[in-house]
Design an enzyme around this catalytic site. Sequence first.
Site, PDB file in Angstrom:
ATOM      1  N   ARG A   1      -4.675   3.639  13.776  1.00  0.00           N
ATOM      2  CA  ARG A   1      -4.215   2.391  13.136  1.00  0.00           C
ATOM      3  C   ARG A   1      -3.867   1.326  14.174  1.00  0.00           C
ATOM      4  O   ARG A   1      -3.236   1.624  15.188  1.00  0.00           O
ATOM      5  CB  ARG A   1      -2.973   2.680  12.280  1.00  0.00           C
ATOM      6  CG  ARG A   1      -2.528   1.464  11.481  1.00  0.00           C
ATOM      7  CD  ARG A   1      -1.337   1.754  10.609  1.00  0.00           C
ATOM      8  NE  ARG A   1      -0.151   1.967  11.402  1.00  0.00           N
ATOM      9  CZ  ARG A   1       0.999   2.437  10.925  1.00  0.00           C
ATOM     10  NH1 ARG A   1       1.080   2.768   9.659  1.00  0.00           N
ATOM     11  NH2 ARG A   1       2.030   2.581  11.691  1.00  0.00           N
TER      12      ARG A   1
ATOM     13  N   HIS B   1       0.816  -1.204   0.000  1.00  0.00           N
ATOM     14  CA  HIS B   1       0.000   0.000   0.000  1.00  0.00           C
ATOM     15  C   HIS B   1       0.856   1.263   0.000  1.00  0.00           C
ATOM     16  O   HIS B   1       2.055   1.226   0.322  1.00  0.00           O
ATOM     17  CB  HIS B   1      -0.965   0.012   1.188  1.00  0.00           C
ATOM     18  CG  HIS B   1      -0.283  -0.010   2.521  1.00  0.00           C
ATOM     19  ND1 HIS B   1       0.296  -1.140   3.052  1.00  0.00           N
ATOM     20  CD2 HIS B   1      -0.084   0.966   3.440  1.00  0.00           C
ATOM     21  CE1 HIS B   1       0.817  -0.857   4.230  1.00  0.00           C
ATOM     22  NE2 HIS B   1       0.611   0.417   4.496  1.00  0.00           N
TER      23      HIS B   1
END
Length: 282
Positions: free
Chosen positions: A272, A256
């Site tokens: 996160r 990513h």
Amino acid sequence: MALKVVQSDAPVGAEIRGVDLSQPLNENTFGAVEDAYNEHGVIFFRNQSISPDELLDFSRRFGDLQFNVFGEDHGLANHPGIVVISNVQEGGRDIGVKRAGQHWHSDMCYTANPPRGTILCAREVPHQDGLILGDTCFAATHVAYDDLPGSMKERLAGRRAEFDFSGRKRAQVISQEQRDRFPPVCHPIVRTHPYTGRKCLYVMRDDCTGIEGVDDEEAQRLIEALADHITRPEYIYRHQWQEGDVLIWDNCTVQHMAVQDYNLPLRRLMHRTTFAAEAPPA
Ligand code: SIN
């Protein structure tokens, strides 16, 4: 509402509808979510209202929490395991990791046992003139592998790439103690996914420093060629965030990259968590 999986047009990425993550999921529902996660590599839930504790509980369903070195200075207060990713400043201090993930990568590839997956929960998303900014892109590494010519598959079979935490250029400052904690490691260039059995490419331009048994120049050429191949447009799902999104990615199936196309006063704030790889079900 029954759980529904809506696939994106890309080779990875699916929206899961009909699930409220602020409530504990029963075994059946969680099983369906996990199957979708394994199958699609990236799954997301819109319009969630999930507290930090609920985010931690949900993350632990996938595996033990894994602590990220970049979270050491930017963890969410009283919630060990949640890293704040943000460009926001308070009292002259960054409240989160700034410019996280701006190059293609797979999380914590510099560790001996890289994590199974990562969850990102969107608290604030930058907008300008009606445009949503700060997207995250995901590249399907299994499709990239499948599309390689047979001669390249043979060339890569059994090869391992080297990952050196100290060798990488980073936006964040890293202390010597942190460098010492992560000596160089090697991982197979072709990883077999522990749940799906698919073969996935595991090479990143900015993280790989070499290939075992291959001279430096040739290794560098091969790393760059593979990194370019993995990130071809046809392998990419680009996620446009909405506040309340909870998105989970699989660190073997995808790489990513966060698009850094915004600056203050446009604010972006994410929470996160990262969870460890476990033995796959028998
Ligand atoms: C990351 O690489 O974990 C950051 C991704 C993002 O902020 O979109």
